[in-house]
Design an enzyme around this catalytic site. Structure first.
Site, mmCIF file in Angstrom:
data_model
loop_
_atom_site.group_PDB
_atom_site.id
_atom_site.type_symbol
_atom_site.label_atom_id
_atom_site.label_comp_id
_atom_site.label_asym_id
_atom_site.label_seq_id
_atom_site.Cartn_x
_atom_site.Cartn_y
_atom_site.Cartn_z
ATOM 1 N N ALA A 170 44.666 25.234 -31.063
ATOM 2 C CA ALA A 170 45.827 26.489 -30.728
ATOM 3 C C ALA A 170 45.602 26.946 -29.310
ATOM 4 O O ALA A 170 46.062 27.736 -29.006
ATOM 5 C CB ALA A 170 45.491 27.618 -31.825
ATOM 6 N N GLY A 205 48.851 23.906 -24.959
ATOM 7 C CA GLY A 205 49.985 22.830 -25.739
ATOM 8 C C GLY A 205 50.958 23.131 -26.898
ATOM 9 O O GLY A 205 51.163 24.523 -26.913
ATOM 10 N N ARG A 239 38.100 24.995 -29.238
ATOM 11 C CA ARG A 239 36.737 24.882 -28.789
ATOM 12 C C ARG A 239 36.887 25.994 -27.663
ATOM 13 O O ARG A 239 35.763 26.717 -27.426
ATOM 14 C CB ARG A 239 36.220 23.629 -28.118
ATOM 15 C CG ARG A 239 35.963 22.541 -29.337
ATOM 16 C CD ARG A 239 35.649 21.199 -28.729
ATOM 17 N NE ARG A 239 36.915 20.826 -28.067
ATOM 18 C CZ ARG A 239 37.069 19.866 -27.345
ATOM 19 N NH1 ARG A 239 36.154 18.887 -27.071
ATOM 20 N NH2 ARG A 239 38.211 19.726 -26.525
ATOM 21 N N VAL A 275 36.257 20.795 -34.530
ATOM 22 C CA VAL A 275 36.757 20.295 -35.630
ATOM 23 C C VAL A 275 36.215 18.862 -35.913
ATOM 24 O O VAL A 275 36.182 18.445 -37.112
ATOM 25 C CB VAL A 275 38.206 20.253 -35.726
ATOM 26 C CG1 VAL A 275 38.783 21.662 -35.866
ATOM 27 C CG2 VAL A 275 38.710 19.551 -34.582
ATOM 28 N N SER A 300 53.078 11.427 -34.268
ATOM 29 C CA SER A 300 53.255 11.132 -33.163
ATOM 30 C C SER A 300 54.401 10.047 -33.213
ATOM 31 O O SER A 300 54.302 9.129 -34.163
ATOM 32 C CB SER A 300 52.501 10.458 -32.214
ATOM 33 O OG SER A 300 52.942 9.939 -30.900
ATOM 34 N N TYR A 359 44.734 5.112 -29.776
ATOM 35 C CA TYR A 359 45.436 6.175 -30.055
ATOM 36 C C TYR A 359 46.727 5.974 -31.179
ATOM 37 O O TYR A 359 46.859 6.789 -32.042
ATOM 38 C CB TYR A 359 46.037 6.829 -28.845
ATOM 39 C CG TYR A 359 47.011 7.913 -28.799
ATOM 40 C CD1 TYR A 359 46.475 9.421 -29.166
ATOM 41 C CD2 TYR A 359 48.433 7.967 -29.049
ATOM 42 C CE1 TYR A 359 47.183 10.524 -29.650
ATOM 43 C CE2 TYR A 359 49.172 9.134 -28.998
ATOM 44 C CZ TYR A 359 48.575 10.313 -29.184
ATOM 45 O OH TYR A 359 49.412 11.525 -29.537
ATOM 46 N N PRO A 419 56.339 14.004 -32.763
ATOM 47 C CA PRO A 419 57.026 14.001 -31.684
ATOM 48 C C PRO A 419 56.838 12.972 -30.524
ATOM 49 O O PRO A 419 55.952 12.083 -30.914
ATOM 50 C CB PRO A 419 56.436 15.169 -30.976
ATOM 51 C CG PRO A 419 55.081 15.834 -31.882
ATOM 52 C CD PRO A 419 55.070 14.728 -33.024
ATOM 53 N N GLY A 420 58.173 12.562 -29.572
ATOM 54 C CA GLY A 420 57.989 11.925 -28.727
ATOM 55 C C GLY A 420 57.068 12.426 -27.846
ATOM 56 O O GLY A 420 56.400 13.622 -27.892
ATOM 57 N N PHE A 446 48.711 14.626 -20.952
ATOM 58 C CA PHE A 446 48.822 13.839 -20.296
ATOM 59 C C PHE A 446 47.992 14.024 -18.611
ATOM 60 O O PHE A 446 47.910 15.402 -18.416
ATOM 61 C CB PHE A 446 50.355 13.843 -19.709
ATOM 62 C CG PHE A 446 51.216 13.123 -20.729
ATOM 63 C CD1 PHE A 446 51.263 11.841 -21.104
ATOM 64 C CD2 PHE A 446 51.901 14.059 -21.584
ATOM 65 C CE1 PHE A 446 52.122 11.261 -22.160
ATOM 66 C CE2 PHE A 446 52.744 13.394 -22.680
ATOM 67 C CZ PHE A 446 52.754 12.036 -23.092
#
Ligand SMILES: NC(=O)c1ccc[n+]([C@@H]2O[C@H](COP(=O)([O-])OP(=O)(O)OC[C@H]3O[C@@H](n4cnc5c(N)ncnc54)[C@H](OP(=O)(O)O)[C@@H]3O)[C@@H](O)[C@H]2O)c1
Length: 237
Positions: A16, A19, A39, A65, A138, A151, A181-182, A189
């Site tokens: 959280a 992003g 973190r 986590v 994703s 990934y 999501p795309g 990135f």
């Protein structure tokens, strides 16, 4: 005599601090109290303040986590109505250039943390006979690309995990959704990436808010959200 307001549902959001997770927290703050996990304690505090301004009571949990014991200690027994498993990392590097640390980090955050967090929170939902687990997958969960060995593998795992878990807990009144999501303009990135055409984090947050607020008998299990076109900047011109 006026009746006291109903208690707000509690949503726990991992990742959280920035992003997509930050945007989800801000979206849900309008109607939920929040438990925010990441973190970076400073960033988490900034997000918590913004959510409090939007009306939410906020508990901050600065935790990694991937640390199973610490996660269990921090989260087990908390009352959570909506769990959003959002924390994730991406190292988009060809397999032969990927270090073991990069491989393990992606598997630890994108896969193993799903166990640690969900295992701590789900028993309470099942015992209460209601709840919602939402996972940020994703389009990489059904696509492949050069640099995606690990990934895309972790996000393919998410799809199998989410659908199997959905089948396991639906009779107990718990829904499981996966939002796919795309490309989204975030720090996932590297700096310098052209993100002008990508989704904004709040676009994904809107999809999450929809999925977790449908009527109890209606489950949106998979929801794919994409930018319209990599050839069209967000300004829409
Ligand atoms: N951006 C995209 O194009 C895109 C597309 C599809 C799906 N997604 C997915 O969306 C999710 C969020 O990504 P994002 O784009 O918002 O990335 P981001 O901006 O890099 O944010 C990642 C979040 O995950 C948290 N995180 C990472 N490792 C963690 C750990 N060990 N313990 C706790 N929290 C951890 C980070 O917090 P701390 O560093 O403070 O711990 C941060 O809040 C991920 O699951 C990602 O795979 C992203």
């Amino acid at each position: 005599m006026s009746t006291p307001p109903l208690p707000r549902p509690v949503a726990l959001v991992t990742g959280a601090s920035r992003g997509i997770g930050r945007a989800i927290a801000l979206r849900l703050a309008a109607a939920h109290d929040l438990i925010l996990v990441a973190r970076d304690a400073d960033r988490l505090q900034e997000v918590a303040r913004a959510c409090e301004e939007a009306g939410a009571a906020v508990q901050r949990v600065p935790a990694d986590v991937t640390d199973g014991l610490a996660t269990a200690e921090a989260l087990t027994g908390l009352h959570v109505d909506v769990l959003v498993n959002n924390a994730g990392v991406a190292v988009l590097t060809p397999f032969l250039e990927m270090t073991a640390e990069e491989w393990h980090r992606q598997v630890d955050v994108n896969v193993n943390a799903l166990y640690h967090v969900t295992r701590a929170v789900l028993p309470g939902m099942v015992a209460r006979g209601r709840g919602h687990v939402c996972i940020i997958g994703s389009t990489a969960g059904r696509n492949t690309f050069v640099g995606g060995t690990c990934y895309t593998g972790t996000k393919h795992f998410v799809m199998g995990f989410a659908e199997s878990l959905m089948l396991e807990v639906r009779d107990a009144g718990v829904g499981v959704s996966v939002i796919t999501p795309g490309s989204v303009a975030t720090e996932l990135f590297p700096a310098g990436t052209n993100t002008t055409w990508m989704l904004e984090p709040d676009n994904v947050a809107a999809a999450v808010a929809f999925a977790v607020t449908t009527p109890q008998h209606m489950l949106v299990h998979r929801l794919e959200v994409r930018p319209l076109s990599p050839k069209r900047p967000r300004s829409g011109t």
